[in-house]
Scaffold this active site. Structure first.
Site, short mmCIF file in Angstrom:
data_model
loop_
_atom_site.label_atom_id
_atom_site.label_comp_id
_atom_site.label_asym_id
_atom_site.label_seq_id
_atom_site.Cartn_x
_atom_site.Cartn_y
_atom_site.Cartn_z
N ASN A 1 -42.46 28.10 -17.29
CA ASN A 1 -43.79 28.44 -16.76
C ASN A 1 -44.81 27.45 -17.32
OD1 ASN A 1 -45.74 29.80 -15.35
ND2 ASN A 1 -45.83 31.57 -16.73
N HIS B 1 -48.97 34.23 -23.15
CA HIS B 1 -49.20 34.09 -24.58
C HIS B 1 -50.63 34.42 -24.98
CE1 HIS B 1 -50.64 29.70 -23.89
NE2 HIS B 1 -50.51 30.28 -22.72
N LYS C 1 -44.83 30.52 -26.15
CA LYS C 1 -45.25 29.45 -25.22
C LYS C 1 -46.04 28.36 -25.96
CE LYS C 1 -46.67 29.13 -20.46
NZ LYS C 1 -47.46 27.96 -20.29
#
Ligand code: DC
Length: 676
Positions: free
Chosen positions: A95, A403, A431
């Site tokens: 992502n 996050h 992340k």
């Protein structure tokens, strides 16, 4: 990192100290790609180690670049000098927007001109994050890009295996009002093919301008100068070539700094919070979060690469701010707004909708759970804090695999109602900041008596060690093996040539001497070993003889007194699982959950037998059973802290029960306590 389904933050009272922040995500992923495209090797220091940089590093390896981990803060990338090494590959980019956008542009121009073909994909959310404006710009110059899913979104195929020419004679137009990363991607890709002066024109108002500054500055470090006319036109000079700067340092992440600046603004503290690794000379736009925090009342002073924050105005001051220049750090302001008097409005943040999640929606939903009144607009959010201490509420905080949701909302732990705060899926912080919660806990002090402690007491070989370790793991809590402390006393006495025979210990003066020794022990536990005064004694404390000695010295009141404060000191955020004989009765009498674990003497002797045999020791089951009964009798009948269930303990007889079942039972009891 907390790998648990949820993390319960105890209410926090104050915070202070120094935090060293991890490297910037934006800089890390740009530097990695530029190093990979350059001529020569690049030594990168202080690179962020996180999910997003991991996917970029994996992609570069798949593309044939060399990646050498020289030391923990030093990675060396071998550049491809603009020439593809691998001509066909599938790249999975999780992502990570900072990976997929620049790679999409760079690999499109390389694959199109050099006759290659690459597939880019990510997690489901990545396939909902727009990339169409970038793809259109690339197609307009002849770049070959094929949609493999919904047009305008990943997955994509770049190139078709055959070489084509690009047309860079006209300015390349790209929209700048959805994500500044599209412009960043073109700025990083086009120097690879800039035979002539190459012009990029931004259509629409460019958002998140500071990120473009980072890109332009880093390009210069890698030998490519971009001429910028306002924020509308960017010219890459003919003949541009990426050249490694040799080595480069990544500064700490300014967006990550925002949580600690907010912590300093919210938490009472004598010493304040010191942030290291990023300061007033930062090239990251999010450093301007400092001004917003100051406007809300924080006292912030800074050096070139450090910040110091102290609480100033309290309650904080509500603000009305255009946050276009600090889109990521602005999320932190939304949570600071909970502690302000009045309504805070953050404007011009439509880009929140296309980030890791729809952040406008997510933030509104989660702040409402805490009792705030929230107005969610298309491109703004207004937050009015709970009207009174009593109006604060709590519910598990969803983090949407984002996050920043997890890190921001952790600041709710300072709520004046002293509610604990549950953060679901806390591992999403990986992340950009895998050890975020550890860093926050290291600085924060919980409200007195509010660190949750689960006591698991029981006789020897009842399995409480294994059970309590697994429960601690499931909850992300620390673990106290109090038996190990008594075993350590025995070993320390042996080393000091103090007798531990029953006769010697029966002398009050001798007992006192052993107690004094216990009080002076320097004990350290890490994940793998136990240290006594610096020496690894893990094996020495685990023998049967050490267990018997421990049983004798643990009957002495001076020894028990010496260890009380040491044991209580293990109760730190987010929580503790303590195993022993008197955790629930003496050491943590107010613990919210006390478990008394038993099993038949025969089964316990069997377990101990298997344990010893598996470690290569010889053992005799009859002797073990007799020893165990003797220790039970001594532990139960001693005058000081005899082994017995606390009045409010829940009994768990695990004879014939698997360890997994016991863990589930304790977790279910704990869940019940949390709910009540
Ligand atoms: O759990 P264990 O076998 O490692 O414990 C060693 C001895 O220490 C045990 O015989 C009793 C004593 N002990 C104690 O008295 N109180 C505790 N909280 C833990 C252990």
């Amino acid at each position: 990192m907390f790998n648990t389904a949820f993390l319960d933050l105890p209410p926090l009272a104050s915070a202070g100290g120094t935090v060293q922040l991890p490297g910037s995500k934006s800089i890390s992923n740009r530097v990695l790609l530029l190093a990979a495209l350059s001529q020569g090797h690049t030594d990168i220091y202080d690179l962020l180690a996180s999910d997003d940089t991991h996917v970029m590093l994996e992609a570069l390896k798949t593309l044939g670049c060399s990646v050498e981990y020289v030391s923990t803060n030093h990675v060396r990338i071998g550049g491809m000098a603009g020439k593809l090494i691998t001509k066909e590959a599938k790249l999975f980019l999780g992502n990570a927007g900072t990976a997929i956008r620049p790679l999409c542009a760079a690999l499109t121009v390389l694959a199109t001109t050099q006759g290659a073909s690459f597939e880019l994909s990510g997690v489901a959310r990545m396939h909902e994050r727009p990339i169409g404006d970038l793809v259109n710009a690339l197609r307009a110059i002849g770049g070959v890009v094929t949609d493999l899913g919904k047009p305008g979104f990943p997955p994509l195929q770049l190139g078709d295996g055959a070489p084509h020419t690009l047309d860079l004679s006209k300015p390349i137009q790209v929209r700048g009002d959805v994500s500044s990363q599209f412009l960043t991607a073109l700025l990083m890709a086009l120097p690879l093919v800039a035979e002539q002066d190459t012009v990029i024109e931004v259509v629409g108002e460019l958002i998140s301008k500071p990120y473009i500054d980072i890109t332009v500055q880093l390009l210069a470090r890698f030998g490519v100068n971009v001429q910028r006319d306002g924020w509308q036109r960017f010219t890459i000079q003919a003949g541009a070539r990426y050249q490694s700067p040799g080595s480069i340092y990544v500064e700490a992440d300014a967006s990550s700094a925002s949580y600690f600046i907010a912590l300093g603004a919210i938490a009472p503290s004598d010493q304040g919070i010191t942030v290291q690794g990023v300061g007033l000379d930062s090239i990251q736009g999010d450093i301007r979060f400092v001004e917003a925090a100051q406007a809300m009342g924080a006292q912030v002073s800074g050096t070139a690469n450090g910040l110091h924050i102290q609480r100033g105005a309290w309650p904080l001051i509500a603000i009305d701010l255009d946050c276009n220049h600090i889109p990521d750090a602005a999320m932190t302001l939304a949570v600071m707004a909970l502690y302000a008097r009045g309504t805070t409005t953050l404007r011009n943040i439509a880009s929140w909708r296309v980030k890791e999640t729809d952040r406008l929606h997510a933030m509104s939903a989660e702040l409402r759970k805490l009792g705030a009144t929230v107005d969610e607009g298309d491109d703004y959010i207004s937050i009015t804090p709970p009207a009174s201490t009593d109006a604060w509420t709590t519910a598990p905080i969803a983090t949407y695999d984002d996050h920043r949701m997890a890190m921001c909302l952790s600041l709710a732990a300072f709520n004046p109602k002293q509610l604990s705060t549950r953060i679901n899926e806390p591992h999403c912080v990986a992340k950009t900041f895998p050890d975020y919660f550890e860093a926050m806990f290291a600085l924060s002090t919980p409200v007195a008596g509010r660190v949750p402690v689960i006591c698991i007491d029981g006789p020897t070989a009842s399995g409480k060690g294994t059970l309590s370790q697994l429960v601690a793991q499931a909850l992300g809590y620390a673990w106290l093996d109090s038996g190990a402390l008594y075993r350590l006393v025995g070993v320390a006495a042996d080393l000091a040539h103090l007798s531990t025979s029953a006769e010697a210990l029966a002398q009050p003066a001798h007992a006192q001497a052993v107690g004094t020794l216990a009080a002076a022990m320097q004990v350290r536990f890490d994940a793998h070993a136990v240290y006594l005064d610096g020496a690894d004694v893990s094996a020495a404390i685990r023998t049967e003889a050490a267990g018997m000695t421990a049983s004798r010295v643990s009957a002495l009141q001076p020894v028990r007194d010496a260890l009380t404060a040491l044991q209580q000191g293990f109760a730190k955020a987010p929580g503790l699982v303590a195993d022993g004989r008197d955790m629930g009765t003496v050491i943590f009498p107010d613990a919210p959950l006390k478990v008394f674990l038993t099993a038949s003497a025969e089964q316990r002797a069997q377990r101990r037998y298997k344990q010893l045999i598996s470690k290569g020791n010889s053992a005799n089951i009859d002797i073990l059973l007799a020893d165990l009964k003797e220790r039970d009798a001594r532990d139960m009948n001693r005058a000081h802290a005899p082994l017995k269930p606390a009045k409010d303990a829940l009994l768990l007889d695990n004879t014939g029960v698997t360890i997994e079942q016991s863990v589930l039972q304790v977790l279910a009891w704990w869940q019940g306590k949390q709910a009540s």
